[in-house]
Design a protein around this motif. Sequence first.
Motif, PDB file in Angstrom:
ATOM      1  N   ASP A  87       7.108  -0.546   4.941  1.00  0.00           N
ATOM      2  CA  ASP A  87       7.211  -0.987   3.950  1.00  0.00           C
ATOM      3  C   ASP A  87       5.873  -2.165   4.386  1.00  0.00           C
ATOM      4  OD1 ASP A  87       8.882  -0.718   2.443  1.00  0.00           O
ATOM      5  OD2 ASP A  87      10.294  -1.128   3.154  1.00  0.00           O
ATOM      6  N   GLN A  90       2.226  -0.504   4.375  1.00  0.00           N
ATOM      7  CA  GLN A  90       1.603  -0.100   2.934  1.00  0.00           C
ATOM      8  C   GLN A  90       1.974  -1.920   1.926  1.00  0.00           C
ATOM      9  OE1 GLN A  90       4.340   3.196   0.335  1.00  0.00           O
ATOM     10  NE2 GLN A  90       5.574   2.542   1.899  1.00  0.00           N
ATOM     11  N   LEU A  93      -1.680  -2.942   2.954  1.00  0.00           N
ATOM     12  CA  LEU A  93      -3.021  -1.714   2.510  1.00  0.00           C
ATOM     13  C   LEU A  93      -3.094  -2.021   1.802  1.00  0.00           C
ATOM     14  CD1 LEU A  93      -1.574   1.840   3.837  1.00  0.00           C
ATOM     15  CD2 LEU A  93      -3.792   0.742   4.050  1.00  0.00           C
ATOM     16  N   ALA A  94      -1.826  -2.817   0.782  1.00  0.00           N
ATOM     17  CA  ALA A  94      -2.469  -2.853  -1.088  1.00  0.00           C
ATOM     18  C   ALA A  94      -2.968  -3.814  -1.504  1.00  0.00           C
ATOM     19  CB  ALA A  94      -0.729  -3.633  -1.737  1.00  0.00           C
ATOM     20  N   ILE A  97      -6.406  -3.756  -0.107  1.00  0.00           N
ATOM     21  CA  ILE A  97      -7.053  -2.945  -1.512  1.00  0.00           C
ATOM     22  C   ILE A  97      -7.289  -3.440  -2.599  1.00  0.00           C
ATOM     23  CG2 ILE A  97      -6.734  -0.712  -3.001  1.00  0.00           C
ATOM     24  CD1 ILE A  97      -5.881   0.766  -0.475  1.00  0.00           C
ATOM     25  N   THR A  98      -6.421  -4.699  -2.742  1.00  0.00           N
ATOM     26  CA  THR A  98      -6.465  -4.940  -4.218  1.00  0.00           C
ATOM     27  C   THR A  98      -7.067  -6.260  -4.023  1.00  0.00           C
ATOM     28  OG1 THR A  98      -5.104  -6.411  -3.633  1.00  0.00           O
ATOM     29  CG2 THR A  98      -4.213  -4.399  -5.256  1.00  0.00           C
TER      30      THR A  98
ATOM     31  N   ALA B  56      13.586  -3.911  -1.334  1.00  0.00           N
ATOM     32  CA  ALA B  56      13.427  -2.839  -0.167  1.00  0.00           C
ATOM     33  C   ALA B  56      14.769  -3.151   0.447  1.00  0.00           C
ATOM     34  CB  ALA B  56      12.314  -3.138   0.125  1.00  0.00           C
ATOM     35  N   HIS B  60      16.973   0.592   1.625  1.00  0.00           N
ATOM     36  CA  HIS B  60      17.128   1.108   3.163  1.00  0.00           C
ATOM     37  C   HIS B  60      18.147   1.434   2.850  1.00  0.00           C
ATOM     38  CE1 HIS B  60      12.941  -0.911   4.364  1.00  0.00           C
ATOM     39  NE2 HIS B  60      13.220  -0.072   3.385  1.00  0.00           N
ATOM     40  N   ALA B 111       0.802  -2.737  -7.027  1.00  0.00           N
ATOM     41  CA  ALA B 111      -0.279  -2.828  -5.826  1.00  0.00           C
ATOM     42  C   ALA B 111       0.035  -1.497  -5.369  1.00  0.00           C
ATOM     43  CB  ALA B 111      -0.354  -3.998  -5.215  1.00  0.00           C
ATOM     44  N   ARG B 112       1.120  -1.076  -5.267  1.00  0.00           N
ATOM     45  CA  ARG B 112       2.075   0.091  -4.787  1.00  0.00           C
ATOM     46  C   ARG B 112       1.085   1.165  -5.431  1.00  0.00           C
ATOM     47  NH1 ARG B 112       6.984   1.630  -1.082  1.00  0.00           N
ATOM     48  NH2 ARG B 112       7.286  -0.383  -1.835  1.00  0.00           N
ATOM     49  N   GLN B 114      -1.333   1.134  -6.675  1.00  0.00           N
ATOM     50  CA  GLN B 114      -3.027   1.542  -6.322  1.00  0.00           C
ATOM     51  C   GLN B 114      -3.507   1.778  -5.298  1.00  0.00           C
ATOM     52  OE1 GLN B 114      -4.102  -3.106  -6.614  1.00  0.00           O
ATOM     53  NE2 GLN B 114      -5.510  -2.224  -8.879  1.00  0.00           N
ATOM     54  N   VAL B 115      -2.256   1.500  -3.826  1.00  0.00           N
ATOM     55  CA  VAL B 115      -2.615   2.535  -2.838  1.00  0.00           C
ATOM     56  C   VAL B 115      -2.728   3.696  -2.931  1.00  0.00           C
ATOM     57  CG1 VAL B 115      -2.058   2.114  -0.296  1.00  0.00           C
ATOM     58  CG2 VAL B 115      -1.787   0.335  -1.717  1.00  0.00           C
ATOM     59  N   HIS B 118      -5.244   5.242  -3.992  1.00  0.00           N
ATOM     60  CA  HIS B 118      -6.740   5.217  -3.187  1.00  0.00           C
ATOM     61  C   HIS B 118      -6.567   5.739  -1.817  1.00  0.00           C
ATOM     62  CE1 HIS B 118      -9.565   3.326  -0.248  1.00  0.00           C
ATOM     63  NE2 HIS B 118      -8.900   3.517   0.706  1.00  0.00           N
ATOM     64  N   PHE B 119      -5.395   6.242  -1.931  1.00  0.00           N
ATOM     65  CA  PHE B 119      -5.238   7.450  -0.430  1.00  0.00           C
ATOM     66  C   PHE B 119      -5.159   8.562  -1.258  1.00  0.00           C
ATOM     67  CE2 PHE B 119      -3.864   4.328   2.172  1.00  0.00           C
ATOM     68  CZ  PHE B 119      -4.462   4.469   3.532  1.00  0.00           C
TER      69      PHE B 119
END
Lengths: 99, 432
Positions: A87, A90, A93-94, A97-98, B56, B60, B111-112, B114-115, B118-119
């Motif tokens: 998590d 990720q 990365l967010a 990237i943003t 999250a 989990h 944001a998730r 967008q990631v 992106h990939f």
Amino acid sequence: MVAPNDIAQRYEEIQLLIADDKIPEAVKRTMDFIRDFSDDKDNVNEVIVISASYTRLEKAERRGVLTFDQAEPQRNKLLYQMLALVDGVQAGLALTITT
Amino acid sequence: MAYKQGLLSRLLPDVCDRMDQDVQHTACEVKARIATDAVQGSGFLMDFAGTYAVTAMLRHTALILKLNYTKATDIPDKERLQSQMLALVDAIVEDYQTHAHSETARHAQEARKQVEAHFRQVSPPRDVIFACEGLGKTYKKSRFSLKNVTLTLRLGEITGVVGENANGKTTLFRLVAGELRHDAGSLAFPTLQRDDDQSVDWIEVKEQLAYVPQELPRWYGPLQENLQYEAALHSMLGEDNEREVMYIIERLDLAEQLDKRWTELSGGYKLRFSLARALVWKPKLLVLDEPLGNLDFKAQQVILQDLRDLANSLRYPMAVLISSQHLHELEAVADNILFLRQGEVTYNGPITELGEARQYNTFELDCSLDLHVLRERLQGFPYHRLYHNGLSYVITTPLHLNQATQHWHTGNTRKRAMSVCSRHRVYESPVD
């Protein structure tokens, strides 16, 4: 086969492996995930430590040093740590990237 | 996930109310499932958490509860986990109602996305690493010739070379690895060389090519130091060296063997350590000559799955060239297959197209009947050939078995024969 660039599927693959009690495979795929998506060496170090701790735990359980009841909380802790690491990657990365 | 619609909370509050009612309704169903059948219910709980949990940790927890319930053997443990599952459902509902429509949740979800997008745009590299055309080698003394091999190896792909002993597999691999000089055709390593020079600069190529031969050379000294030395040879020093070595030790599950000497290792672990030595410096081309021969089925599957996953890496993809005497060992992981018979290529192409031109299907029959009894049972069944290969019966049938059997006996006899036939299909390989 999961596409290597599909980060959502890669994450889901790890979750399903855990849920299906295929933890060694889940650890391996987490190592692959971290290597593919994280530039932070600390994350690689952390996943190595998680893997090593899990191996030790399994060994102790196999040899009867730890009972199932003793091993379970430790295993849960490692799995929470592993999922939080993914998590975290990720989320990192967010941010990258943003911004 | 439902919380991706957090924007709705501001624009369409009544829609959010309906969604909140939905979560409660679904929660009741999930609880009922958990109460009646916790194994099945834990699966529903996972889906429920995946859909509604914003935090999250709750997702989990759903995973881990499912795992623990599967592993638990005592009834009190199972009951404890079942009540934890029920409590988690309530926690997820509360989490959803508190956070789902918040700005933070909406931002996180965007944001998730967008990631992910992106990939998806990052294509995994599929560059050609090795290409040869009409490649050949003749041994003057034995008069054996490897003839006319045309092959392309790409990053991320596994190419399997299948053939019986002394059909040219090792010769081909040694040519690719630069251990032998070819005397016909041409070979090139397009992306491994900096210059466009026609001739191969083997020093440059071997910096990115790892070759694991059939006969594994003995290691001397501590195993971990051997790996560190190998990494150091490829300019990995200091912390990087330690990290990469530890990574590959853990990734290939070698940690428990580190205290042993080379001679104390089983054949499977010797191979895994050799693989670790090849992989520790992240080569772009990995050449493995018959690695599976001495391994049991499970060890084979683990190695092959590791190779598949590692070859397919997004950051460090590699091309893998691997050989085996048996197609079934490689078909699950190989992208391409090349068959060699007496030094000649009899098939070269994608695994998915293998056997398309065949005229028959071949099956193994696992049964203890005598041949004449089996023939009797199969009377009227339109098989082409039936024989015992020493381990099991092998039956060759027309391609379209259903059409071919429509005039065959009905009833139990047919069903029994069909059930033994459907056990395992073996490709009509050019090697067999």
